[in-house]
Write a protein that holds these residues in place. Structure first.
Motif, PDB file in Angstrom:
ATOM      1  N   ALA A 144       1.473  -0.992  -0.282  1.00  0.00           N
ATOM      2  CA  ALA A 144      -0.209  -0.209  -0.113  1.00  0.00           C
ATOM      3  C   ALA A 144       1.173   1.424  -0.142  1.00  0.00           C
ATOM      4  CB  ALA A 144      -0.999  -0.250   0.985  1.00  0.00           C
ATOM      5  N   LEU A 145      -0.172   1.995  -1.111  1.00  0.00           N
ATOM      6  CA  LEU A 145       0.615   3.169  -0.913  1.00  0.00           C
ATOM      7  C   LEU A 145       0.048   4.905  -0.968  1.00  0.00           C
ATOM      8  CD1 LEU A 145       3.571   5.003  -0.336  1.00  0.00           C
ATOM      9  CD2 LEU A 145       3.687   4.550  -2.902  1.00  0.00           C
ATOM     10  N   SER A 146      -0.342   5.465  -0.228  1.00  0.00           N
ATOM     11  CA  SER A 146      -0.789   6.859  -0.672  1.00  0.00           C
ATOM     12  C   SER A 146      -0.239   8.501  -0.779  1.00  0.00           C
ATOM     13  CB  SER A 146      -2.086   6.863   0.962  1.00  0.00           C
ATOM     14  OG  SER A 146      -1.831   7.615   1.974  1.00  0.00           O
ATOM     15  N   LEU A 203      10.598   3.175  -8.613  1.00  0.00           N
ATOM     16  CA  LEU A 203       9.736   2.535  -8.571  1.00  0.00           C
ATOM     17  C   LEU A 203      10.313   1.479  -8.698  1.00  0.00           C
ATOM     18  CD1 LEU A 203       8.307   1.340  -5.188  1.00  0.00           C
ATOM     19  CD2 LEU A 203       5.896   1.520  -6.717  1.00  0.00           C
ATOM     20  N   ALA A 204      10.618   0.751  -8.219  1.00  0.00           N
ATOM     21  CA  ALA A 204      11.100  -0.658  -8.626  1.00  0.00           C
ATOM     22  C   ALA A 204       9.951  -1.831  -9.759  1.00  0.00           C
ATOM     23  CB  ALA A 204      12.293  -1.516  -8.222  1.00  0.00           C
ATOM     24  N   PRO A 205       9.953  -2.542 -10.613  1.00  0.00           N
ATOM     25  CA  PRO A 205       8.915  -3.306 -10.838  1.00  0.00           C
ATOM     26  C   PRO A 205       8.781  -4.604  -9.712  1.00  0.00           C
ATOM     27  CG  PRO A 205      10.493  -2.798 -12.330  1.00  0.00           C
ATOM     28  CD  PRO A 205      10.891  -2.547 -11.409  1.00  0.00           C
ATOM     29  N   HIS A 206       7.794  -4.766  -9.295  1.00  0.00           N
ATOM     30  CA  HIS A 206       6.784  -5.572  -8.582  1.00  0.00           C
ATOM     31  C   HIS A 206       5.910  -6.683  -9.800  1.00  0.00           C
ATOM     32  CE1 HIS A 206       8.354  -2.947  -5.914  1.00  0.00           C
ATOM     33  NE2 HIS A 206       8.668  -3.868  -4.924  1.00  0.00           N
ATOM     34  N   SER A 225       0.767   6.635   4.179  1.00  0.00           N
ATOM     35  CA  SER A 225       1.151   8.287   3.244  1.00  0.00           C
ATOM     36  C   SER A 225       2.397   8.203   2.401  1.00  0.00           C
ATOM     37  CB  SER A 225       0.886  10.019   3.978  1.00  0.00           C
ATOM     38  OG  SER A 225      -0.583   9.619   4.792  1.00  0.00           O
ATOM     39  N   LEU A 226       3.224   9.300   1.514  1.00  0.00           N
ATOM     40  CA  LEU A 226       4.119   9.590   1.516  1.00  0.00           C
ATOM     41  C   LEU A 226       4.214  10.640   1.705  1.00  0.00           C
ATOM     42  CD1 LEU A 226       6.631   8.742  -0.204  1.00  0.00           C
ATOM     43  CD2 LEU A 226       5.588   9.866  -2.321  1.00  0.00           C
ATOM     44  N   GLY A 227       3.254  11.640   0.951  1.00  0.00           N
ATOM     45  CA  GLY A 227       2.929  13.034   1.949  1.00  0.00           C
ATOM     46  C   GLY A 227       4.265  14.440   1.144  1.00  0.00           C
ATOM     47  N   TYR A 228       3.618  14.867   0.872  1.00  0.00           N
ATOM     48  CA  TYR A 228       4.423  16.649   0.706  1.00  0.00           C
ATOM     49  C   TYR A 228       5.547  15.643   0.361  1.00  0.00           C
ATOM     50  CZ  TYR A 228      -0.228  18.206   0.977  1.00  0.00           C
ATOM     51  OH  TYR A 228      -1.350  18.820   1.128  1.00  0.00           O
ATOM     52  N   CYS A 247       9.298   2.733   1.247  1.00  0.00           N
ATOM     53  CA  CYS A 247       8.201   3.826   1.293  1.00  0.00           C
ATOM     54  C   CYS A 247       6.554   2.842   1.617  1.00  0.00           C
ATOM     55  CB  CYS A 247       8.492   4.976   0.661  1.00  0.00           C
ATOM     56  SG  CYS A 247       9.461   5.808   1.336  1.00  0.00           S
ATOM     57  N   LEU A 248       6.736   1.706   1.067  1.00  0.00           N
ATOM     58  CA  LEU A 248       5.753   1.016   0.478  1.00  0.00           C
ATOM     59  C   LEU A 248       5.536  -0.084   2.102  1.00  0.00           C
ATOM     60  CD1 LEU A 248       6.585  -1.206  -3.065  1.00  0.00           C
ATOM     61  CD2 LEU A 248       4.706   0.727  -2.005  1.00  0.00           C
ATOM     62  N   ARG A 249       4.020   0.164   2.391  1.00  0.00           N
ATOM     63  CA  ARG A 249       3.496  -1.028   3.299  1.00  0.00           C
ATOM     64  C   ARG A 249       3.239  -1.607   2.748  1.00  0.00           C
ATOM     65  NH1 ARG A 249       5.680   2.854   7.422  1.00  0.00           N
ATOM     66  NH2 ARG A 249       4.631   1.737   9.117  1.00  0.00           N
ATOM     67  N   GLU A 250       4.038  -3.035   3.445  1.00  0.00           N
ATOM     68  CA  GLU A 250       3.628  -4.629   3.298  1.00  0.00           C
ATOM     69  C   GLU A 250       2.334  -4.491   4.527  1.00  0.00           C
ATOM     70  OE1 GLU A 250       4.697  -8.777   4.210  1.00  0.00           O
ATOM     71  OE2 GLU A 250       6.741  -7.401   2.990  1.00  0.00           O
ATOM     72  N   VAL A 251       1.282  -5.031   2.973  1.00  0.00           N
ATOM     73  CA  VAL A 251       0.054  -4.807   3.953  1.00  0.00           C
ATOM     74  C   VAL A 251      -0.199  -7.145   3.653  1.00  0.00           C
ATOM     75  CG1 VAL A 251      -2.853  -5.552   3.639  1.00  0.00           C
ATOM     76  CG2 VAL A 251      -1.338  -3.220   2.757  1.00  0.00           C
ATOM     77  N   LEU A 252      -0.192  -7.462   3.045  1.00  0.00           N
ATOM     78  CA  LEU A 252      -0.381  -9.414   2.920  1.00  0.00           C
ATOM     79  C   LEU A 252       1.011  -9.295   2.072  1.00  0.00           C
ATOM     80  CD1 LEU A 252      -3.821  -9.985   2.073  1.00  0.00           C
ATOM     81  CD2 LEU A 252      -2.629 -10.017   4.422  1.00  0.00           C
ATOM     82  N   PRO A 253       1.968 -10.792   3.100  1.00  0.00           N
ATOM     83  CA  PRO A 253       2.048 -11.566   4.372  1.00  0.00           C
ATOM     84  C   PRO A 253       1.677 -10.048   5.696  1.00  0.00           C
ATOM     85  CG  PRO A 253       3.704 -11.926   3.358  1.00  0.00           C
ATOM     86  CD  PRO A 253       3.547 -11.068   2.193  1.00  0.00           C
ATOM     87  N   GLY A 254       2.777  -9.410   5.724  1.00  0.00           N
ATOM     88  CA  GLY A 254       2.396  -8.782   6.556  1.00  0.00           C
ATOM     89  C   GLY A 254       3.380  -9.512   8.088  1.00  0.00           C
TER      90      GLY A 254
END
Length: 274
Positions: free
Chosen positions: A5-7, A23-26, A248-251, A264-271
């Motif tokens: 997740a990223l926002s 951002l690297a490919p996933h 969030s990333l942010g300003y 900066c990515l948040r790992e949601v699953l498996p997390g």
């Protein structure tokens, strides 16, 4: 296979656009984009071109910034019409939205459903002693006024609170129809719980941060993880054994970029499990 997740990409800033391009490919993973991508269709196009080329699937929920009506954009659509315009743009890139069927997570593990939501806010994230009619005046006592008041129009609803109420009811009906054997990943731009609005410098901005109607949704709808943004304060929080990820990333002035922003990515699953 992972779910990230990223926002709050805020792509009006060149700094953030360059960072997103790094951002690297996933190619095997999915990405949740939890709102505030930018303010214009051009910003959205940039995001979807960049992210759909790097992830197997992208899931989006709107923030408040996407819903702004800016006169330099033609047609300058308002409210629900603006939102539907964004939904159609997402679909042209294969990006999932709150208007699409909730997808089942195809990765390993139990039956999980991703639930992208568009709920807005209703000024209820305020102390009990402040009446709703006084909420904006209460914030302005500390010289706080959200830009939404000028450029986020609720048409055809009479107010943002009314639009929020309608979105909550529509989403409730869909959540209540989910099979009882599944857990959920609840996704919303705004925090679901008032206690998670951690804004030490501008605490009265809370009235533009969600609705108390969702306070128990993490339990009521069997959430394994709740994903949100908006606060520009990325964190992992826990409540009732449920993990809450603020993504969030942010300003530009709020974070430091040194190369690939995958960190900066948040790992949601498996997390994390604790």
């Amino acid at each position: 296979m992972k779910l990230y997740a990223l926002s709050d990409l805020h792509l009006r800033y060149e700094h953030n656009r360059k960072a997103l391009e790094s951002l690297a490919p996933h190619p095997e993973d999915w990405l949740i984009v939890a709102g505030d991508v930018g303010e214009t269709l051009e910003h959205m196009d940039f995001a979807w071109r960049t992210l759909t080329a790097r992830f197997q699937k992208v899931v989006w929920v709107p923030g408040n910034h996407e819903l702004w009506t800016l006169t330099r954009e033609q047609p300058a659509l308002k409210g629900e019409a603006r939102y539907q315009q964004l939904v159609e743009q997402c679909r042209s890139y294969g990006v999932l939205t709150p208007e699409d069927p909730y997808p089942r997570w195809p990765g390993e593990g139990p039956h999980r459903v991703l639930v992208p939501m568009f709920l807005l806010y209703d000024y209820s994230f305020r102390p009990d002693y402040v009446a709703e009619k006084d909420a904006i005046a209460w914030a302005m006592e500390h010289h706080i006024l959200c830009t939404d008041e000028a450029v986020l129009h609720p048409d055809p609803y009479p107010s943002r609170s009314a639009w929020c109420a309608a979105r909550v009811e529509q989403t409730l009906a869909r959540l209540e129809s989910l099979p009882p054997d599944c857990s959920t990943i609840l996704i919303n731009h705004f925090p679901l719980r008032y206690e998670h609005v951690r804004l030490p410098r501008i605490p009265r901005f809370s009235i533009w941060c969600g609705t108390k109607k969702t306070e128990d949704w993490h339990l009521r709808f069997r959430a394994e993880v709740v994903v949100s943004g908006h606060l520009h304060m990325p964190a992992t929080l826990w409540r009732d054994g449920v993990r809450f990820e603020e993504a969030s990333l942010g300003y530009p002035q709020q974070w430091t970029w040194r190369g690939d922003i995958s960190r900066c990515l948040r790992e949601v699953l498996p997390g994390r499990t604790s």
